[in-house]
Design an enzyme around this catalytic site. Structure first.
Site, PDB file in Angstrom:
ATOM      1  CE1 TYR A  60      -0.648   8.116   7.876  1.00  0.00           C
ATOM      2  CE2 TYR A  60      -1.532  10.013   9.041  1.00  0.00           C
ATOM      3  CZ  TYR A  60      -0.451   9.283   8.600  1.00  0.00           C
ATOM      4  OH  TYR A  60       0.825   9.702   8.869  1.00  0.00           O
ATOM      5  CE  LYS A 115      11.706  -3.747 -18.256  1.00  0.00           C
ATOM      6  NZ  LYS A 115      12.475  -4.303 -19.361  1.00  0.00           N
TER       7      LYS A 115
END
Length: 411
Positions: A60, A115
């Protein structure tokens, strides 16, 4: 590096007792489906460690700012320094979910999660379920276009016809990443692969076959077009009112276009009429085909009855008359299952950063899938199992090669 989509309870599955997994009270009998789905089927896991302040400063701020600035100057670097090129958006509006129909976006999420984990399990592709609270075609298109910078591809799922055709077309026109409606094209790819092998087994080619498709929705239309592209002799499509033909005055725009390119034999009337002497039946509609109609097909016919859970022709009936029988069910041989196609198709497209998925890439996927069967070809084995570890690598490699050959690959 791409984050890994994982099952958050992969080694701590709750087996429970009566009532432990039911949705509405302690008295409800245990249901393993609810047990498996409790808490969802997926999570996001980092692929880099955050162990101390040095790791934090790299993952970060301030380290991340260097990468952001580099991408701002050279946008193509986003593919190297984010997960964009390894992740697919699985998008639905919940209007055509499995055989359940229009059940809405929230109720579609278990299917979209499923999925996504199939993408990961069978193709090594990360995927994110996105269920949209709109059924307006233009709103869906605009929403996906705005989301597209985060993804390397878009898998449209369980969107009802005929809007699914318009949505896919408009997104393909506006985006430079693969857009693929699996209900159409995944089904078509696996069907073609199985049909190629069935024809090979009987000493015929696709050009020798006349097929009849029951169902003029997303899958039926796509299968018909794809079989024609692949060189089938003839194909007719039937909806609830009979064969889609130019003499009918009740056709939608999609069906009028279909009537122009299919049914070279000029058959009119019912599905049963069309089946007389046909070499192939492909069912993607539900309903039941009368046994006499199946019996009227040509000797050595193929019956692909793919409705779930009840095939249009029960396998016991089909085997009386057909040389090869396939269904959409996992408890019978020759399952026509989309999971054989879409993970490898997207993996191949993402591997080469393809700008779109072409007809050639889909045909390459079908051929590769058919070739996996190889010398094991038999009436009960014209299509491999989804758990055959050769499938995804074969389809991935074939799709990537086809993308390069057709000039849509960018690496």
């Amino acid at each position: 590096m791409a984050a890994e989509i994982v099952n958050p309870r992969s080694d701590s599955r709750t087996h429970g007792t009566a009532g432990a997994a039911g949705p509405s009270g302690a008295d409800e009998p245990f249901d393993p489906a609810f047990a498996l789905h409790r808490g969802g089927k997926m999570a996001v896991q980092a692929t880099v460690p955050i162990r101390d302040k040095d790791d934090l400063s790299l993952a970060y701020t301030p380290g991340v700012a260097k990468v952001c600035s580099a991408i701002a100057e050279q946008p193509e670097l986003v593919h190297d320094y984010t997960w964009k090129s390894q992740v697919v958006a699985v998008v639905t509006d919940g209007t055509a979910v499995l055989g359940l129909g229009d059940i809405g976006p929230e109720a579609s999420l278990p299917v979209m999660e499923g999925k996504a984990i199939l993408f990961k399990q069978f193709g090594g592709v990360d995927a994110v379920p996105i269920a949209l609270a709109t059924t307006d075609a233009d709103e869906i298109v605009e929403t996906v276009v705005r989301l597209a910078p985060s993804f390397g591809g878009v898998n449209l799922e369980d969107i009802s016809a005929p809007r699914c055709f318009e949505i896919e077309r408009k997104l393909q026109e506006r985006l430079d990443i693969p857009v693929f409606h699996d209900d159409q094209h995944g089904t078509a790819v696996v069907t073609l692969a199985a049909l190629r092998n069935a024809a090979k087994l009987s000493g015929r080619t696709l050009g020798d076959l006349r097929a009849v498709i029951s169902g003029a929705g997303a899958a039926g239309v796509a299968i018909a077009k794809f079989l024609l592209e692949a060189g089938i002799g003839d194909v007719a499509v039937a909806d609830r009112k009979g064969v889609v033909s130019g003499d009918r005055d009740d056709l939608t725009e999609v069906k009028r276009e279909l009537a122009e390119i299919t049914n070279r034999a000029g058959i009119t009337g019912s599905l049963e009429t069309a089946l007389a002497g046909a070499d192939v039946f492909i069912g993607v509609s539900g309903g039941t085909v009368p046994e006499p109609a199946v019996a009227s097909m040509a000797p050595g016919a193929f019956v692909f009855a793919m409705a779930n859970p009840n095939p249009e022709v029960h396998p016991d009936v089909a085997h009386k008359y057909a040389a090869v029988v396939a269904t959409g069910r996992s408890d019978y041989p020759n399952q026509i299952n989309n999971v054989l196609a879409f993970p490898g198709i997207f993996a191949g497209a993402l591997q080469v950063r393809a700008s779109r998925i072409t007809e050639g890439m889909k045909i390459a996927a079908a051929n590769a899938l058919a070739d996996v069967v190889g010398d094991e070809l038999a009436a009960h084995y014209v299509i491999p199992s989804p758990f055959d570890e050769r499938v995804a690598p074969a389809v991935t490699a074939a799709v990537a090669a086809a993308a390069r050959a057709e000039g849509v690959a960018r690496r």
